[in-house]
Design a protein around this motif. Sequence first.
Motif, mmCIF file in Angstrom:
data_model
loop_
_atom_site.group_PDB
_atom_site.id
_atom_site.type_symbol
_atom_site.label_atom_id
_atom_site.label_comp_id
_atom_site.label_asym_id
_atom_site.label_seq_id
_atom_site.Cartn_x
_atom_site.Cartn_y
_atom_site.Cartn_z
ATOM 1 N N LEU A 4 62.979 -49.195 45.166
ATOM 2 C CA LEU A 4 61.585 -48.765 45.051
ATOM 3 C C LEU A 4 60.906 -49.432 43.861
ATOM 4 O O LEU A 4 59.791 -49.964 43.990
ATOM 5 N N VAL A 5 61.574 -49.444 42.711
ATOM 6 C CA VAL A 5 61.002 -50.065 41.513
ATOM 7 C C VAL A 5 60.790 -51.561 41.733
ATOM 8 O O VAL A 5 59.704 -52.101 41.472
ATOM 9 N N LEU A 6 61.813 -52.233 42.232
ATOM 10 C CA LEU A 6 61.709 -53.675 42.453
ATOM 11 C C LEU A 6 60.712 -53.993 43.564
ATOM 12 O O LEU A 6 60.003 -55.005 43.506
ATOM 13 N N GLY A 7 60.667 -53.138 44.578
ATOM 14 C CA GLY A 7 59.734 -53.365 45.679
ATOM 15 C C GLY A 7 58.288 -53.292 45.234
ATOM 16 O O GLY A 7 57.436 -54.055 45.711
ATOM 17 N N ILE A 8 57.993 -52.394 44.304
ATOM 18 C CA ILE A 8 56.629 -52.296 43.773
ATOM 19 C C ILE A 8 56.302 -53.506 42.914
ATOM 20 O O ILE A 8 55.241 -54.124 43.053
ATOM 21 N N CYS A 9 57.219 -53.870 42.011
ATOM 22 C CA CYS A 9 56.952 -54.976 41.077
ATOM 23 C C CYS A 9 56.894 -56.329 41.773
ATOM 24 O O CYS A 9 55.996 -57.138 41.515
ATOM 25 N N ASN A 10 57.868 -56.597 42.638
ATOM 26 C CA ASN A 10 58.034 -57.933 43.202
ATOM 27 C C ASN A 10 57.335 -58.144 44.534
ATOM 28 O O ASN A 10 57.097 -59.289 44.922
ATOM 29 N N MET A 11 57.022 -57.063 45.232
ATOM 30 C CA MET A 11 56.512 -57.210 46.585
ATOM 31 C C MET A 11 55.153 -56.532 46.768
ATOM 32 O O MET A 11 54.112 -57.191 46.743
ATOM 33 N N GLY A 12 55.145 -55.211 46.952
ATOM 34 C CA GLY A 12 53.936 -54.502 47.342
ATOM 35 C C GLY A 12 52.749 -54.715 46.421
ATOM 36 O O GLY A 12 51.724 -55.294 46.805
ATOM 37 N N ALA A 13 52.871 -54.260 45.184
ATOM 38 C CA ALA A 13 51.767 -54.391 44.235
ATOM 39 C C ALA A 13 51.498 -55.852 43.902
ATOM 40 O O ALA A 13 50.344 -56.268 43.755
ATOM 41 N N PHE A 14 52.554 -56.651 43.817
ATOM 42 C CA PHE A 14 52.388 -58.067 43.504
ATOM 43 C C PHE A 14 51.585 -58.788 44.587
ATOM 44 O O PHE A 14 50.661 -59.547 44.294
ATOM 45 N N PHE A 15 51.935 -58.559 45.854
ATOM 46 C CA PHE A 15 51.208 -59.197 46.947
ATOM 47 C C PHE A 15 49.731 -58.827 46.910
ATOM 48 O O PHE A 15 48.854 -59.672 47.088
ATOM 49 N N ALA A 16 49.442 -57.541 46.694
ATOM 50 C CA ALA A 16 48.046 -57.085 46.681
ATOM 51 C C ALA A 16 47.283 -57.695 45.496
ATOM 52 O O ALA A 16 46.119 -58.101 45.644
ATOM 53 N N LEU A 17 47.907 -57.743 44.324
ATOM 54 C CA LEU A 17 47.242 -58.301 43.144
ATOM 55 C C LEU A 17 46.964 -59.792 43.308
ATOM 56 O O LEU A 17 45.893 -60.282 42.939
ATOM 57 N N ILE A 18 47.925 -60.529 43.879
ATOM 58 C CA ILE A 18 47.735 -61.962 44.101
ATOM 59 C C ILE A 18 46.620 -62.196 45.112
ATOM 60 O O ILE A 18 45.781 -63.101 44.955
ATOM 61 N N TYR A 19 46.591 -61.393 46.166
ATOM 62 C CA TYR A 19 45.538 -61.503 47.184
ATOM 63 C C TYR A 19 44.176 -61.263 46.541
ATOM 64 O O TYR A 19 43.213 -61.995 46.777
ATOM 65 N N LEU A 20 44.099 -60.210 45.696
ATOM 66 C CA LEU A 20 42.837 -59.874 45.025
ATOM 67 C C LEU A 20 42.419 -60.982 44.068
ATOM 68 O O LEU A 20 41.239 -61.376 44.034
ATOM 69 N N ALA A 21 43.365 -61.499 43.300
ATOM 70 C CA ALA A 21 43.041 -62.566 42.349
ATOM 71 C C ALA A 21 42.539 -63.810 43.059
ATOM 72 O O ALA A 21 41.614 -64.484 42.587
ATOM 73 N N SER A 22 43.117 -64.114 44.222
ATOM 74 C CA SER A 22 42.693 -65.303 44.957
ATOM 75 C C SER A 22 41.278 -65.167 45.499
ATOM 76 O O SER A 22 40.601 -66.165 45.757
ATOM 77 N N GLN A 23 40.813 -63.913 45.661
ATOM 78 C CA GLN A 23 39.444 -63.688 46.124
ATOM 79 C C GLN A 23 38.441 -63.726 44.980
ATOM 80 O O GLN A 23 37.286 -64.098 45.173
ATOM 81 N N LEU A 24 38.869 -63.348 43.780
ATOM 82 C CA LEU A 24 37.945 -63.235 42.653
ATOM 83 C C LEU A 24 37.933 -64.465 41.756
ATOM 84 O O LEU A 24 36.984 -64.660 40.988
ATOM 85 N N LEU A 25 38.973 -65.293 41.836
ATOM 86 C CA LEU A 25 39.076 -66.455 40.953
ATOM 87 C C LEU A 25 39.252 -67.732 41.767
ATOM 88 O O LEU A 25 39.782 -67.687 42.886
ATOM 89 N N PRO A 26 38.840 -68.866 41.213
ATOM 90 C CA PRO A 26 39.219 -70.137 41.837
ATOM 91 C C PRO A 26 40.733 -70.266 41.847
ATOM 92 O O PRO A 26 41.418 -69.792 40.932
ATOM 93 N N VAL A 27 41.265 -70.891 42.893
ATOM 94 C CA VAL A 27 42.713 -71.038 43.002
ATOM 95 C C VAL A 27 43.280 -71.732 41.767
ATOM 96 O O VAL A 27 44.361 -71.395 41.281
ATOM 97 N N SER A 28 42.514 -72.694 41.215
ATOM 98 C CA SER A 28 43.005 -73.429 40.048
ATOM 99 C C SER A 28 43.245 -72.502 38.862
ATOM 100 O O SER A 28 44.272 -72.588 38.187
ATOM 101 N N LEU A 29 42.307 -71.586 38.604
ATOM 102 C CA LEU A 29 42.455 -70.690 37.465
ATOM 103 C C LEU A 29 43.565 -69.669 37.705
ATOM 104 O O LEU A 29 44.372 -69.400 36.806
#
Length: 298
Positions: free
Chosen positions: A66-91
Amino acid sequence: MEDTFRWTLVTAVAPIAWGTNYFVTHEYLPAGHPLYGAVFRALPAGLLLLALARQLPHGVWWWRSLVLGICNMGAFFALIYLASQLLPVSLASTIMSAAPFTMALFAWGLLAERPTVLVLTGATAGIAGVVLLLGTGSAAVDLRGVAASGAALTMSSFGYVLAKKWGRADEGPVATTAWQLIAGGLVVIPFAVLVEGRPPHLGLPAVAGFVYVGIVATALAFTAWFAGLRRLPATTVGLIGLLNPVTGVLLGVLVSGDVLTLRQVGGLALILLGITFSQVRTTPPSPVARVGQLDVTE
């Protein structure tokens, strides 16, 4: 040295696959659904690996997954998806390129893997190479995107090193990767329902995109990544991860007809030089230390 090189190649499968994920996500996956995107990416891949491993978690691995799944998968995937929408891919990629340093810090604290001068030099060269390769642009910076990228960087670096610490004597990377993916996907489902409402409609291109992302950029990639983490220093694995933006840029050249500038060629050279530095061992381990190392990692 030959064994290190072999596991370096295995680990490199992950960032190369993740590099192709930028193109697939941008071209085929529905925008505006980072939480459902995380669920669709994590759960099917986890169930596929679970069918291959045929092992359920046991004992402490229920809460560890559960701990690793949140850090490495679930929350990480969502944060990366959100960052890719709000920032240029380069940044966003430039922020994530600090992973060799953050993983080195966590590995020093959790695993007593003290980073060498060569590794730190390689990490510095690698980050400089990413900056040259991608550039930072002059567009306005969304601080929410920076926060999302920073959180994803910190969370995943901690999770990867923690997975290395906990996975030294387990059932193998296929089983533990499956458990993490399923746990991460399940945790995100209620947040996806509350925040995004109904799941997005998926046409045939989106379904094909998620199949590729799930099998290649998730199931295969993370299994290779965690297999490498079991056998290589965390700092070395972090540097290999810089192949992610390299793949994205080269894919643009092959698919979109982009042309590499002299600055980008210099950036590629610096990244490859940094990864090469991570392979150098100035002091070989003693026979006793080597035997001990094999006992806990094989």
